[in-house]
Design a protein around this motif. Structure first.
Motif, PDB file in Angstrom:
ATOM      1  N   UNK A 319      46.028  38.767  40.450  1.00 52.09           N
ATOM      2  CA  UNK A 319      45.594  38.037  39.247  1.00 52.09           C
ATOM      3  C   UNK A 319      45.586  39.006  38.052  1.00 52.09           C
ATOM      4  N   UNK A 320      45.168  40.284  38.134  1.00 46.70           N
ATOM      5  CA  UNK A 320      45.081  41.131  37.121  1.00 46.70           C
ATOM      6  C   UNK A 320      46.485  41.227  36.589  1.00 46.70           C
ATOM      7  N   UNK A 321      47.680  40.855  37.124  1.00 44.52           N
ATOM      8  CA  UNK A 321      48.769  41.098  36.663  1.00 44.52           C
ATOM      9  C   UNK A 321      48.933  40.150  35.252  1.00 44.52           C
ATOM     10  N   UNK A 322      48.275  39.070  35.562  1.00 43.72           N
ATOM     11  CA  UNK A 322      48.316  37.893  34.566  1.00 43.72           C
ATOM     12  C   UNK A 322      47.138  38.043  33.614  1.00 43.72           C
ATOM     13  N   UNK A 323      46.024  38.413  33.897  1.00 42.35           N
ATOM     14  CA  UNK A 323      45.091  38.494  32.826  1.00 42.35           C
ATOM     15  C   UNK A 323      43.864  39.287  33.307  1.00 42.35           C
ATOM     16  N   UNK A 324      42.774  39.511  32.549  1.00 42.54           N
ATOM     17  CA  UNK A 324      41.558  40.241  32.576  1.00 42.54           C
ATOM     18  C   UNK A 324      40.877  39.570  33.918  1.00 42.54           C
ATOM     19  N   UNK A 325      40.742  40.485  35.008  1.00 44.72           N
ATOM     20  CA  UNK A 325      40.096  40.091  36.607  1.00 44.72           C
ATOM     21  C   UNK A 325      38.848  40.920  36.844  1.00 44.72           C
ATOM     22  N   UNK A 326      37.850  40.321  37.378  1.00 46.37           N
ATOM     23  CA  UNK A 326      36.858  41.031  38.060  1.00 46.37           C
ATOM     24  C   UNK A 326      36.721  40.618  39.493  1.00 46.37           C
ATOM     25  N   UNK A 327      36.480  41.502  40.167  1.00 48.13           N
ATOM     26  CA  UNK A 327      36.182  41.459  41.739  1.00 48.13           C
ATOM     27  C   UNK A 327      34.625  41.775  41.874  1.00 48.13           C
ATOM     28  N   UNK A 328      33.963  40.734  42.565  1.00 49.33           N
ATOM     29  CA  UNK A 328      32.559  40.852  42.659  1.00 49.33           C
ATOM     30  C   UNK A 328      32.284  40.900  44.028  1.00 49.33           C
ATOM     31  N   UNK A 329      31.189  41.834  44.547  1.00 51.30           N
ATOM     32  CA  UNK A 329      31.082  41.874  45.904  1.00 51.30           C
ATOM     33  C   UNK A 329      29.583  41.281  45.836  1.00 51.30           C
ATOM     34  N   UNK A 330      29.391  39.932  46.428  1.00 52.13           N
ATOM     35  CA  UNK A 330      28.180  39.239  46.478  1.00 52.13           C
ATOM     36  C   UNK A 330      27.376  39.286  47.646  1.00 52.13           C
ATOM     37  N   UNK A 331      28.070  39.916  48.629  1.00 54.78           N
ATOM     38  CA  UNK A 331      27.364  40.083  49.922  1.00 54.78           C
ATOM     39  C   UNK A 331      26.134  41.067  50.116  1.00 54.78           C
ATOM     40  N   UNK A 332      24.934  40.581  50.190  1.00 55.47           N
ATOM     41  CA  UNK A 332      23.822  41.830  50.324  1.00 55.47           C
ATOM     42  C   UNK A 332      24.171  42.958  51.487  1.00 55.47           C
ATOM     43  N   UNK A 333      23.829  44.077  51.050  1.00 50.98           N
ATOM     44  CA  UNK A 333      23.955  45.118  52.048  1.00 50.98           C
ATOM     45  C   UNK A 333      25.282  45.522  52.368  1.00 50.98           C
ATOM     46  N   UNK A 334      26.355  44.848  51.695  1.00 47.70           N
ATOM     47  CA  UNK A 334      27.847  45.139  52.233  1.00 47.70           C
ATOM     48  C   UNK A 334      28.049  46.585  51.499  1.00 47.70           C
TER      49      UNK A 334
END
Length: 505
Positions: A319-334
């Motif tokens: 997706x970052x090849x197309x536009x601004x992208x964020x990856x978010x780690x939502x899992x507690x303790x991960x």
């Protein structure tokens, strides 16, 4: 007066470049972001200029100059459309991910750290040495913060060659006096001719500007005292010499400066990674994403060990090849976010004030970790075009809800035939009524497993994911499948109007 653009979003230039929107403007030019219709996923920057009279050929001269250059810190030119009857011309060049040095300094007030100044100086000297090494030498003439792009690895790119020129041996002065006041060498406005050492003056002005937090770009009495403690001591006399009024009093060439800079203590220290918050705060001026709705992709595994995180990283990269992208780690303790950060952010000892969990940018993706007790809506993600959520296997408050409300919910399941029942049971127990837009992904699954699950859910759209050891790889069979999975949000189609995703293919 600012020129009006002839291009608008959705318009196609030359039958190939689909305009997404304006990402920058000047007095007589606009820069547009464009998608390449022949090379899916490739984006370009289209510089639109209007010229008339004696300046009519400047854009064509810029194109011819850039086409002749080949350096990793310079944009490549892909296409050029000469001036039309109204004087409008178009230069198609590399789209540079990142922000200008000017925006970076605005978002981070105060002096730039000394280690970063040294690293930037080395990079700029590399490209100046390349330009000045041509026969005749190419003089850039406009080294300033707004003409320098910075990406998430603190790599610089020199942009805008609108006033660059070749040095004329025997010339006494420039035909046209151009350059930015405060950064241009005195000879660019006096009776002399701009020459390679004129760019060295511009470098000195830029280094001083960074060291003083944007307050000064010219050497004055007492400046050495103001710089004390803000930059490595060895850099102060270098800046002073670069800013000498007479060209012959400066360093002879870029290589001479590079040797001195490289020997300064602290020059090998890695500059800190630009926080992702810096880029999101300035994205209105560097991206078209603020004019589009943020699209979310959520990945959830029905069990551990199915490659949920691995796939989420690959999705983010695509997706970052197309536009601004964020990856978010939502899992507690991960531990995933911390592992990526430790891999990416080199020499943490050089940045002791960096807080654990602070977002950072790497390879075009902004990485975030949701703090304990917070909700996704608490994070400033509104300026991103795409947000990819790694939910792990769920099992914590809000996980299923985030998955269900996302634009593209990707359910990770096992591709083994004998675990088919496990997936069906999970779908039944989830308790979520609307599963019509879900997509089921089976890592390492064969065609038979995909067909079996499609037949069992009947409404389902099931995808087998090829093996790819490196999730950050930007090409391969997995990338091709991801393109099929995510093409709808790339095309800006509405999910609510597409009907069921769980139809048989």
């Amino acid at each position: 007066m600012r020129m009006e653009s002839k291009l608008s979003a959705g318009q196609i230039l030359g039958g190939r470049y689909k305009i997404s929107g304006i990402i920058g403007s000047g007095g007589m030019s606009h820069v547009h972001l464009a998608e390449d219709l022949r090379l899916p996923g490739k984006r370009w920057a289209v510089k639109e200029c209007v010229t008339a009279g004696p300046q009519y050929g400047n854009v064509q001269a810029e194109a011819e100059l850039l086409i002749s250059l080949n350096h990793r810190r310079l944009p490549r030119v892909a296409d050029f459309y000469p001036p039309d009857d109204d004087g409008y011309s178009y230069l198609v060049m590399d789209y540079i991910e990142g922000i200008t040095l000017a925006h970076l300094m605005t978002a981070n007030p105060g002096p730039v750290p000394g280690a970063a100044i040294l690293e930037f100086a080395v990079q700029l000297l590399e490209v100046l040495q390349y330009l000045h090494g041509h026969h005749p030498p190419i003089v850039y003439r406009d080294l300033k913060p707004s003409n320098i792009m910075v990406n998430g690895q603190n790599e610089l790119m020199l942009i805008d060659f609108g006033i660059a020129r070749s040095f004329r041996n025997g010339g006494t002065e420039d035909t046209v006096k151009l350059g930015t006041v405060g950064f241009a060498a005195p000879e660019q406005y006096g009776d002399g001719q701009s020459q390679p050492v004129s760019d060295l003056y511009g470098l000195g002005a830029l280094l001083l500007y960074m060291a003083t937090g944007g307050k000064y770009s010219q050497w004055m009495t007492g400046m050495d005292r103001q710089l004390r403690g803000k930059v490595p001591a060895g850099l102060v006399p270098v800046i002073q010499r670069l800013l000498r009024h007479h060209p012959e009093d400066r360093y002879r060439d870029a290589m001479s400066v590079l040797k001195v800079i490289s020997s300064i203590e602290g020059g090998s220290a890695a500059a800190s990674v630009i926080p992702a918050s810096t880029l999101t705060s300035t994205s209105k001026s560097t991206s078209t994403s603020t004019s589009k709705r943020t699209s979310t992709v959520a990945l959830l595994g029905v069990a551990h060990g199915l490659g949920t995180t691995h796939t989420s990283l690959a999705v983010s990269g695509w997706l970052s090849r197309h536009d601004t992208t964020a990856w978010v780690d939502l899992c507690p303790g991960s531990p995933v976010y911390d592992r990526i950060q430790s891999m990416v952010v080199a020499a943490k000892e050089s940045d002791p004030e960096r807080e654990s969990g602070e977002p950072f940018l790497w390879n075009g993706v902004h990485y975030w970790k949701l703090p304990e007790g917070r909700r996704l809506s608490d994070l400033p993600l509104g300026n991103y075009r795409y947000v990819v959520m790694d939910l792990g296997v769920g099992g914590y408050e809000g996980a299923l809800e985030e998955f269900a409300r996302s634009d593209v919910p990707l359910l990770m399941a096992s591709g083994a035939d004998w675990r088919l029942e496990e997936t069906l049971l999970w779908l039944h127990r989830s308790g979520l009524p609307d599963q019509t837009k879900w997509k089921v992904c089976l890592p390492m699954a064969g065609r038979s497993s995909v067909s079996l699950l499609q037949g069992a859910v009947r409404e389902g759209k099931v995808f087998g994911l090829p093996v790819q050891i490196n999730p950050f790889k930007r090409e391969g069979k997995l990338v091709e499948v991801l393109g099929e999975l995510l093409k709808d949000i790339i095309d800006n189609r509405s999910y609510s109007k597409r009907g069921s995703f769980f139809k048989r293919r």
